[in-house]
Design an enzyme around this catalytic site. Structure first.
Site, PDB file in Angstrom:
ATOM      1  CG  HIS A   7     -21.112 -27.364  -3.562  1.00  0.00           C
ATOM      2  ND1 HIS A   7     -20.375 -28.111  -2.640  1.00  0.00           N
ATOM      3  CD2 HIS A   7     -22.254 -27.965  -3.439  1.00  0.00           C
ATOM      4  CE1 HIS A   7     -21.328 -28.715  -1.928  1.00  0.00           C
ATOM      5  NE2 HIS A   7     -22.301 -28.693  -2.392  1.00  0.00           N
ATOM      6  CB  CYS A  18     -25.580 -26.247  -2.003  1.00  0.00           C
ATOM      7  SG  CYS A  18     -25.597 -27.960  -1.749  1.00  0.00           S
TER       8      CYS A  18
HETATM    9  C1  11C Z   1     -24.385 -32.394  -1.307  1.00  0.00           C
HETATM   10  N1  11C Z   1     -26.243 -30.888  -2.395  1.00  0.00           N
HETATM   11  O1  11C Z   1     -23.602 -31.467  -1.681  1.00  0.00           O
HETATM   12  C2  11C Z   1     -25.848 -31.924  -1.400  1.00  0.00           C
HETATM   13  C3  11C Z   1     -26.388 -31.596  -0.051  1.00  0.00           C
HETATM   14  O2  11C Z   1     -30.943 -31.762  -1.477  1.00  0.00           O
HETATM   15  O3  11C Z   1     -30.680 -30.583   0.228  1.00  0.00           O
HETATM   16  C4  11C Z   1     -27.769 -31.131   0.156  1.00  0.00           C
HETATM   17  C5  11C Z   1     -28.993 -32.060  -0.143  1.00  0.00           C
HETATM   18  C6  11C Z   1     -30.116 -31.330  -0.480  1.00  0.00           C
HETATM   19  O4  11C Z   1     -24.321 -33.531  -0.879  1.00  0.00           O
END
Ligand code: 11C
Ligand code: A2P
Length: 336
Positions: free
Chosen positions: A242, A129
């Protein structure tokens, strides 16, 4: 044509939104299969106003599945995605299991959609993400003036850690407001009213894996191994969305005005950049529940002649995961 579509991890935070986005975008689903662990087999999930009974992935026969969207974690993808692909399905995998394999394309639908066709293993990877939203905004800038270096600090919501992350922020917030202890379970330390500079595991070089993903995935998606990325990834007590404070050094100078004009017409991007209170995107006021990547605070870097600053916010469960996976599926069906 109508497709038999399987969603693996259908009871999860991302899986649930995959189901709603498939219905919302009227994806040509002939049959929808919802899969999860044996713990939730027999439960029901919503798909376009209907209830679909969840089946146990371990005992499910993938024969006849056309498209499988996986979001049940890396180890489940490693074990089952090749089985679905061998049975003839195109697998779109939201985990990090295959992202760095040379024979698996890693696709942001607005940035490198042509890579979808390059899938000898029948598997297409969906980026992390934090990389996803950053590149929806930076892809057009890279194409126009070339990016040499990216400095990024992320502010990542708890939904990135799945349903248990959402529950932990809710539970701890409630406990603390009632003068009770907030014990960490899902996160390393207390997340409510706190910040945690640690997402995913630590690597030998002192970076976390979440930070390294920003380096590896940016280079693979933009197809340029010379791009330098300096990331710090931080978990924040936000439920959905995010945010990223991004500084880019470009090969050719781009002014904030030029960047704003470029991004106004960039696919998937919405510019929210007024220099007044509230004239910038935040997870709650703009991104949560929405599809776009919001960009604001576009301004010069006073310390560098070819530096540009941006603030990039998006719903990590939607564009950051479920939406892009469905957009990849749309690219796959458009081929046929
Ligand atoms: C988080 N980005 O916000 C991570 C979730 O490699 O698909 C997704 C983790 C991934 O914790
Ligand atoms: P289940 O609800 O049966 O545990 P989240 O990221 O929100 O935590 O969701 C993870 C998703 O992955 C859920 O749908 C979860 O199903 C699924 N999952 C976890 N472990 C397995 C497994 N062993 N087999 C199939 N699905 C799994």
């Amino acid at each position: 044509k109508q497709y038999k579509v399987a969603v693996v991890g259908a009871t999860g935070a991302v899986g649930e939104v995959m189901l709603s986005i498939l219905a919302e975008r009227k994806f040509p689903v002939g049959e929808l299969v919802a899969l999860a662990s044996e713990r939730s087999a027999g439960e029901e999930v919503k798909f376009g106003g209907r209830d679909v009974v969840v089946q146990d992935l371990a005992t499910f026969d993938p024969t006849g599945v056309d498209i499988a969207l996986f979001s049940a974690g890396g180890s489940i993808s490693k074990e089952y995605a090749p089985k679905f692909a061998a049975a003839g399905a195109v697998v779109i995998d939201n985990s990090s299991a295959f992202r760095y394999d040379a024979d698996v394309p890693l696709v942001v639908s607005e940035v490198n959609p042509d890579q979808v066709a390059n899938r000898p293993r029948g598997i297409i990877a969906n980026p992390n993400c934090s990389t996803m939203q950053m590149l929806v905004a930076l892809g057009p800038i890279h194409r126009k003036v070339g990016i040499e270096r990216i400095n990024v600090a992320t502010y990542q919501s708890v939904s990135g850690a799945g349903r248990s992350g959402l529950e932990e922020l809710g539970r701890q917030t409630g406990a603390l407001l009632n003068f009770q202890q907030a014990e960490p379970e899902r996160f390393q330390v207390q997340i409510a009213f706190n910040l945690i500079p640690h997402i995913d595991e630590f690597m030998d070089n002192g970076f976390t894996k979440e930070e390294m993903k920003l380096i590896w995935e940016t280079r693979k998606i933009l197809g340029d191994d010379s791009i330098q990325v300096n990331p710090t990834a931080v978990r924040v007590p936000v439920f959905f969305g995010h945010s990223e404070a991004v500084n880019v050094e470009t090969k050719v100078k781009i002014t904030p005005e030029e960047a704003r004009e470029l991004l106004k017409t960039a696919p998937g991007v919405e510019v929210v950049d007024e220099r007044k209170p509230g004239g910038y995107p935040t997870p709650v006021t703009h991104a949560s529940g929405k599809d776009a990547v919001y960009v604001g605070r576009i301004r010069d870097d006073l310390s560098h002649p070819r530096g540009l600053n941006l603030w990039i916010v998006s719903d990590n469960i939607r564009k950051g995961a479920a939406l892009n996976a469905v957009q990849i599926a749309e690219l796959v069906v458009a081929e046929r």
